[in-house]
Design a protein around this motif. Structure first.
Motif, mmCIF file in Angstrom:
data_model
loop_
_atom_site.group_PDB
_atom_site.id
_atom_site.type_symbol
_atom_site.label_atom_id
_atom_site.label_comp_id
_atom_site.label_asym_id
_atom_site.label_seq_id
_atom_site.Cartn_x
_atom_site.Cartn_y
_atom_site.Cartn_z
ATOM 1 N N ARG A 71 22.348 -17.473 -28.293
ATOM 2 C CA ARG A 71 21.117 -18.131 -27.883
ATOM 3 C C ARG A 71 21.336 -18.860 -26.561
ATOM 4 O O ARG A 71 22.344 -19.543 -26.390
ATOM 5 C CB ARG A 71 20.643 -19.136 -28.939
ATOM 6 C CG ARG A 71 20.210 -18.519 -30.255
ATOM 7 C CD ARG A 71 19.862 -19.598 -31.266
ATOM 8 N NE ARG A 71 19.390 -19.045 -32.515
ATOM 9 C CZ ARG A 71 18.111 -18.818 -32.800
ATOM 10 N NH1 ARG A 71 17.170 -19.108 -31.894
ATOM 11 N NH2 ARG A 71 17.743 -18.314 -33.954
ATOM 12 N N PHE A 72 20.371 -18.719 -25.644
ATOM 13 C CA PHE A 72 20.437 -19.455 -24.391
ATOM 14 C C PHE A 72 19.019 -19.636 -23.855
ATOM 15 O O PHE A 72 18.053 -19.074 -24.399
ATOM 16 C CB PHE A 72 21.302 -18.703 -23.368
ATOM 17 C CG PHE A 72 20.823 -17.326 -23.024
ATOM 18 C CD1 PHE A 72 20.014 -17.097 -21.917
ATOM 19 C CD2 PHE A 72 21.171 -16.242 -23.827
ATOM 20 C CE1 PHE A 72 19.560 -15.831 -21.604
ATOM 21 C CE2 PHE A 72 20.718 -14.967 -23.525
ATOM 22 C CZ PHE A 72 19.911 -14.761 -22.412
ATOM 23 N N SER A 73 18.883 -20.436 -22.825
ATOM 24 C CA SER A 73 17.568 -20.764 -22.275
ATOM 25 C C SER A 73 17.422 -20.198 -20.874
ATOM 26 O O SER A 73 18.374 -20.196 -20.082
ATOM 27 C CB SER A 73 17.358 -22.280 -22.233
ATOM 28 O OG SER A 73 17.407 -22.831 -23.539
ATOM 29 N N VAL A 74 16.217 -19.709 -20.568
ATOM 30 C CA VAL A 74 15.851 -19.258 -19.236
ATOM 31 C C VAL A 74 14.535 -19.950 -18.892
ATOM 32 O O VAL A 74 13.471 -19.566 -19.384
ATOM 33 C CB VAL A 74 15.691 -17.732 -19.168
ATOM 34 C CG1 VAL A 74 15.242 -17.311 -17.772
ATOM 35 C CG2 VAL A 74 16.988 -17.035 -19.548
ATOM 36 N N GLY A 75 14.611 -20.980 -18.071
ATOM 37 C CA GLY A 75 13.427 -21.771 -17.787
ATOM 38 C C GLY A 75 12.918 -22.432 -19.047
ATOM 39 O O GLY A 75 13.657 -23.144 -19.740
ATOM 40 N N GLN A 76 11.650 -22.188 -19.370
ATOM 41 C CA GLN A 76 11.057 -22.759 -20.578
ATOM 42 C C GLN A 76 11.186 -21.842 -21.792
ATOM 43 O O GLN A 76 10.705 -22.173 -22.875
ATOM 44 C CB GLN A 76 9.568 -23.052 -20.322
ATOM 45 C CG GLN A 76 9.330 -24.117 -19.265
ATOM 46 C CD GLN A 76 7.843 -24.386 -19.076
ATOM 47 O OE1 GLN A 76 7.006 -23.521 -19.319
ATOM 48 N NE2 GLN A 76 7.521 -25.599 -18.637
ATOM 49 N N PHE A 77 11.841 -20.715 -21.643
ATOM 50 C CA PHE A 77 11.973 -19.756 -22.737
ATOM 51 C C PHE A 77 13.330 -19.883 -23.411
ATOM 52 O O PHE A 77 14.355 -20.085 -22.740
ATOM 53 C CB PHE A 77 11.798 -18.319 -22.221
ATOM 54 C CG PHE A 77 10.400 -17.990 -21.790
ATOM 55 C CD1 PHE A 77 9.489 -17.500 -22.715
ATOM 56 C CD2 PHE A 77 10.002 -18.170 -20.473
ATOM 57 C CE1 PHE A 77 8.196 -17.188 -22.322
ATOM 58 C CE2 PHE A 77 8.719 -17.864 -20.078
ATOM 59 C CZ PHE A 77 7.802 -17.377 -21.008
ATOM 60 N N ASN A 78 13.338 -19.747 -24.739
ATOM 61 C CA ASN A 78 14.567 -19.631 -25.511
ATOM 62 C C ASN A 78 14.798 -18.154 -25.816
ATOM 63 O O ASN A 78 13.927 -17.478 -26.379
ATOM 64 C CB ASN A 78 14.473 -20.417 -26.815
ATOM 65 C CG ASN A 78 14.360 -21.909 -26.579
ATOM 66 O OD1 ASN A 78 15.032 -22.448 -25.698
ATOM 67 N ND2 ASN A 78 13.508 -22.575 -27.347
ATOM 68 N N VAL A 79 15.946 -17.651 -25.414
ATOM 69 C CA VAL A 79 16.259 -16.228 -25.568
ATOM 70 C C VAL A 79 17.306 -16.066 -26.666
ATOM 71 O O VAL A 79 18.295 -16.824 -26.721
ATOM 72 C CB VAL A 79 16.778 -15.623 -24.245
ATOM 73 C CG1 VAL A 79 17.063 -14.131 -24.418
ATOM 74 C CG2 VAL A 79 15.773 -15.854 -23.126
ATOM 75 N N ASN A 80 17.092 -15.100 -27.530
ATOM 76 C CA ASN A 80 17.999 -14.830 -28.640
ATOM 77 C C ASN A 80 18.452 -13.369 -28.573
ATOM 78 O O ASN A 80 17.630 -12.452 -28.611
ATOM 79 C CB ASN A 80 17.298 -15.101 -29.977
ATOM 80 C CG ASN A 80 18.208 -14.871 -31.159
ATOM 81 O OD1 ASN A 80 19.316 -15.399 -31.196
ATOM 82 N ND2 ASN A 80 17.756 -14.098 -32.120
ATOM 83 N N LEU A 81 19.759 -13.158 -28.410
ATOM 84 C CA LEU A 81 20.331 -11.814 -28.411
ATOM 85 C C LEU A 81 21.114 -11.614 -29.706
ATOM 86 O O LEU A 81 21.965 -12.435 -30.050
ATOM 87 C CB LEU A 81 21.272 -11.627 -27.215
ATOM 88 C CG LEU A 81 20.681 -11.824 -25.820
ATOM 89 C CD1 LEU A 81 21.771 -11.637 -24.773
ATOM 90 C CD2 LEU A 81 19.538 -10.852 -25.573
ATOM 91 N N GLU A 82 20.839 -10.534 -30.403
ATOM 92 C CA GLU A 82 21.515 -10.271 -31.677
ATOM 93 C C GLU A 82 21.899 -8.800 -31.758
ATOM 94 O O GLU A 82 21.121 -7.917 -31.386
ATOM 95 C CB GLU A 82 20.632 -10.648 -32.860
ATOM 96 C CG GLU A 82 21.326 -10.507 -34.208
ATOM 97 C CD GLU A 82 20.469 -10.971 -35.363
ATOM 98 O OE1 GLU A 82 21.018 -11.199 -36.453
ATOM 99 O OE2 GLU A 82 19.240 -11.090 -35.178
ATOM 100 N N GLY A 83 23.083 -8.535 -32.235
ATOM 101 C CA GLY A 83 23.543 -7.165 -32.438
ATOM 102 C C GLY A 83 24.552 -7.119 -33.561
ATOM 103 O O GLY A 83 25.198 -8.117 -33.898
ATOM 104 N N GLY A 84 24.681 -5.948 -34.169
ATOM 105 C CA GLY A 84 25.627 -5.836 -35.268
ATOM 106 C C GLY A 84 25.526 -4.495 -35.957
ATOM 107 O O GLY A 84 25.007 -3.520 -35.399
ATOM 108 N N ALA A 85 26.017 -4.457 -37.186
ATOM 109 C CA ALA A 85 26.037 -3.210 -37.955
ATOM 110 C C ALA A 85 25.736 -3.504 -39.417
ATOM 111 O O ALA A 85 26.256 -4.481 -39.976
ATOM 112 C CB ALA A 85 27.384 -2.517 -37.830
#
Length: 310
Positions: A266-280
């Motif tokens: 999870r990280f922030s870009v301006g006013q947006f919270n971005v969530n990256l998820e990957g797996g199996a």
């Protein structure tokens, strides 16, 4: 709706119209509705009471079924027990569209439009103990008992065509224990659990006394979650004991095993919270464990998801 700090109510209203267009099962429309009330009453600092009531309706069976429940939560200030939750009441479940109208193109299964909704009674008790070993280890135990009238269960007939049927009366009892470990020296949470289920048909007939179909008598699970700042990792393992899929001799599904893993950042870009998820999912690529007609279990699946929220 909050009258004051010690008394509050939640009112829920649900209305839906379901439309299904199917080349196999035909076109069907069903309207459903429900209304419910959940109250929360605080009695002192240690006891909370939760009475609830609900009314369900659908135009297929034209049933109007009322259910109610009463739950108590006791949280003592001192002692070994952290909380005790006790509940009991009635339940209702209407048949799904698949239960009512499913038509298998191969002819191996079909729905049953004459199904009666399930109605049941249940009682539950859950006990959470206070953490020990410098708040690193915590135990929980849960006991449940259910009786159900008109339980909907898919079963084969004499020609091995599967369709859902009502079982007039059945019972199930569940015992579950779990533990959570939060070691001081590692940024991880470890959860372990085990559950035992005993089910039985109470209706008169050839199958009286047998266990319900597709109900696992045992299940075990383990989960490890690692958190390092914005990065989180999760690994879970589940194992279900063999389950009966027919009341014929030797008609059991083999034990089911599955391991899943995922990474989340999870990280922030301006006013947006971005969530990256990957797996199996099904990391061990175990197949053919739950097959009845040699349908394979889905193998290893790799996934990735990106989410943004404001």
């Amino acid at each position: 709706i909050q009258a004051d700090q010690n008394f509050s109510n939640t009112v829920s209203l649900e209305v839906a119209q379901l439309n299904v267009n199917s080349d196999d099962a035909g076109d069907h429309v069903m309207a459903t509705g429900a209304a419910g009330l959940l109250s929360q009453i605080r009695v002192g600092s240690q006891l909370t009471i939760f009475p609830s009531a609900r009314l369900d309706w659908d135009d297929h069976s034209d049933n109007r079924i009322a259910t109610g429940n009463l739950a108590l939560l006791w949280s003592p200030e001192d002692g070994t027990v952290q909380s005790v939750a006790v509940s009991g009441g009635t339940s209702y479940r209407g048949p799904t569209f698949n239960d009512l109208f499913w038509e298998d193109a191969m002819g191996y299964s079909k729905g049953n439009p004459d199904l009666i909704p399930e109605q049941g009674m249940s009682s539950n008790m859950k006990v959470d103990l206070r953490p020990i070993l410098e708040d690193q280890l915590q135990f929980s135990a849960n006991v449940s008992y259910f009786t159900t009238d008109n339980l909907i269960q898919w079963a084969p007939d004499d020609t091995w065509i599967y369709s859902p049927q009502n079982i007039l009366k059945s019972k199930s009892s569940v015992i579950r224990v779990s533990a959570q470990f939060l070691p001081i020296f590692l940024p991880v949470v470890i959860c372990l659990g085990s559950e035992s289920t005993e089910s039985q048909i109470l209706s008169e007939g050839d199958d009286k006394g047998k266990s319900l179909l597709y109900v696992s008598p045992t299940s075990h699970w383990a989960e490890v979650e690692l958190k390092l700042g914005k990065l989180a990792a999760n690994l879970s393992v589940r194992r279900l004991g063999e389950r009966r899929y027919s009341y014929g001799e030797g008609a059991f599904l083999r034990p089911y095993e599955r391991m899943d893993g995922a990474l989340n950042y999870r990280f922030s870009v301006g006013q947006f919270n971005v969530n990256l998820e990957g797996g199996a999912r099904n990391m061990l690529d175990i197949k053919d464990l739950q097959s009845v007609y040699d349908y394979p279990e889905p193998g290893r699946t790799i996934f990735m998801a990106v989410g943004m929220e404001l």
